[in-house]
Design an enzyme around this catalytic site. Sequence first.
Site, PDB file in Angstrom:
ATOM      1  N   GLY A  46       0.834  -1.193   0.000  1.00  0.00           N
ATOM      2  CA  GLY A  46       0.000   0.000   0.000  1.00  0.00           C
ATOM      3  C   GLY A  46       0.868   1.242   0.000  1.00  0.00           C
ATOM      4  O   GLY A  46       2.001   1.212   0.498  1.00  0.00           O
ATOM      5  N   GLN A  51       3.030  10.127   1.207  1.00  0.00           N
ATOM      6  CA  GLN A  51       4.324   9.443   1.329  1.00  0.00           C
ATOM      7  C   GLN A  51       5.272   9.782   0.175  1.00  0.00           C
ATOM      8  O   GLN A  51       6.470   9.560   0.273  1.00  0.00           O
ATOM      9  CB  GLN A  51       4.129   7.919   1.375  1.00  0.00           C
ATOM     10  CG  GLN A  51       3.426   7.440   2.628  1.00  0.00           C
ATOM     11  CD  GLN A  51       3.287   5.932   2.614  1.00  0.00           C
ATOM     12  OE1 GLN A  51       2.321   5.406   2.080  1.00  0.00           O
ATOM     13  NE2 GLN A  51       4.261   5.226   3.178  1.00  0.00           N
ATOM     14  N   CYS A  96       5.560   0.004   7.469  1.00  0.00           N
ATOM     15  CA  CYS A  96       5.238   1.124   6.584  1.00  0.00           C
ATOM     16  C   CYS A  96       6.496   1.515   5.827  1.00  0.00           C
ATOM     17  O   CYS A  96       7.575   1.567   6.414  1.00  0.00           O
ATOM     18  CB  CYS A  96       4.737   2.300   7.427  1.00  0.00           C
ATOM     19  SG  CYS A  96       4.346   3.770   6.470  1.00  0.00           S
ATOM     20  N   LEU A  97       6.339   1.802   4.527  1.00  0.00           N
ATOM     21  CA  LEU A  97       7.502   2.206   3.730  1.00  0.00           C
ATOM     22  C   LEU A  97       8.113   3.512   4.249  1.00  0.00           C
ATOM     23  O   LEU A  97       9.282   3.778   4.022  1.00  0.00           O
ATOM     24  CB  LEU A  97       7.101   2.355   2.252  1.00  0.00           C
ATOM     25  CG  LEU A  97       6.677   1.052   1.560  1.00  0.00           C
ATOM     26  CD1 LEU A  97       6.158   1.342   0.160  1.00  0.00           C
ATOM     27  CD2 LEU A  97       7.834   0.056   1.501  1.00  0.00           C
ATOM     28  N   HIS A 138      -4.760   1.680   7.193  1.00  0.00           N
ATOM     29  CA  HIS A 138      -3.411   2.236   7.310  1.00  0.00           C
ATOM     30  C   HIS A 138      -3.192   3.359   6.286  1.00  0.00           C
ATOM     31  O   HIS A 138      -2.680   4.432   6.622  1.00  0.00           O
ATOM     32  CB  HIS A 138      -2.396   1.093   7.110  1.00  0.00           C
ATOM     33  CG  HIS A 138      -0.965   1.501   7.121  1.00  0.00           C
ATOM     34  ND1 HIS A 138      -0.069   1.058   8.076  1.00  0.00           N
ATOM     35  CD2 HIS A 138      -0.249   2.292   6.299  1.00  0.00           C
ATOM     36  CE1 HIS A 138       1.121   1.578   7.822  1.00  0.00           C
ATOM     37  NE2 HIS A 138       1.039   2.329   6.744  1.00  0.00           N
ATOM     38  N   GLU A 139      -3.599   3.103   5.027  1.00  0.00           N
ATOM     39  CA  GLU A 139      -3.377   4.104   3.971  1.00  0.00           C
ATOM     40  C   GLU A 139      -4.277   5.323   4.162  1.00  0.00           C
ATOM     41  O   GLU A 139      -3.854   6.461   3.930  1.00  0.00           O
ATOM     42  CB  GLU A 139      -3.598   3.489   2.582  1.00  0.00           C
ATOM     43  CG  GLU A 139      -2.704   2.301   2.243  1.00  0.00           C
ATOM     44  CD  GLU A 139      -1.239   2.505   2.572  1.00  0.00           C
ATOM     45  OE1 GLU A 139      -0.743   3.641   2.491  1.00  0.00           O
ATOM     46  OE2 GLU A 139      -0.577   1.514   2.941  1.00  0.00           O
ATOM     47  N   HIS A 142      -2.832   7.705   6.561  1.00  0.00           N
ATOM     48  CA  HIS A 142      -1.795   8.571   5.985  1.00  0.00           C
ATOM     49  C   HIS A 142      -2.395   9.873   5.447  1.00  0.00           C
ATOM     50  O   HIS A 142      -1.761  10.924   5.503  1.00  0.00           O
ATOM     51  CB  HIS A 142      -1.099   7.859   4.813  1.00  0.00           C
ATOM     52  CG  HIS A 142       0.058   6.984   5.212  1.00  0.00           C
ATOM     53  ND1 HIS A 142       1.191   7.467   5.816  1.00  0.00           N
ATOM     54  CD2 HIS A 142       0.270   5.655   5.037  1.00  0.00           C
ATOM     55  CE1 HIS A 142       2.052   6.469   6.018  1.00  0.00           C
ATOM     56  NE2 HIS A 142       1.515   5.349   5.557  1.00  0.00           N
TER      57      HIS A 142
HETATM   58 NI    NI Z   1       2.345   3.429   5.587  1.00  0.00          NI
END
Ligand code: NI
Length: 173
Positions: A46, A51, A96-97, A138-139, A142
């Site tokens: 995701g 991000q 998370c990235l 989660h996304e 963000h």
């Molecule tokens: Ni994330």
Amino acid sequence: MALLPILTAPDKRLKQKALPVADVNQKIRQLMDDMLETMYAAPGIGLAAPQVGVLQQVIVVDVGSEQAEQQQAAPLLLANPEIIRAEGELPWKEGCLSVPDHVAEVLRSASIQVRALDRNNQRIEIQAAGLLAVCLQHEIDHLHGTLFIDHLSRLKRALILQKLKKQKEKEKE
Ligand code: NI
């Protein structure tokens, strides 16, 4: 298509709220496609526009076989995603990235319904449970400037941010 640089915490751009998309035009479709390519390359399941430094309400998600089982077209490329129903509780170990090399358990809703615009600017509703539900929550977080570490205790969050900060300083040297 192009790979976009992914911001990592701590970064104040990750704490800002993203703005709704007026409509999914060519520019937004390009952003979705670039984000998807960036997510696959990372690799991740995701990615949210903040991000990659874009404060627009756009996310991409592909959780693979589990998503297919739930008969959601994979990948999902969504604008203005909004949770309109949430049920149950589901603890999940998340990463998370933008928080590289750290995982922690977060308590999420077990099943959700999401309303959004798809890549063709069509209004869609998605039923999700399990990993797909976790990933969407989660996304969407963000887009509101919330990282998974914001769901942890203040101490745990501080420790992770401190390590990430040190790592960044090392990379600068
Ligand atoms: Ni994330």
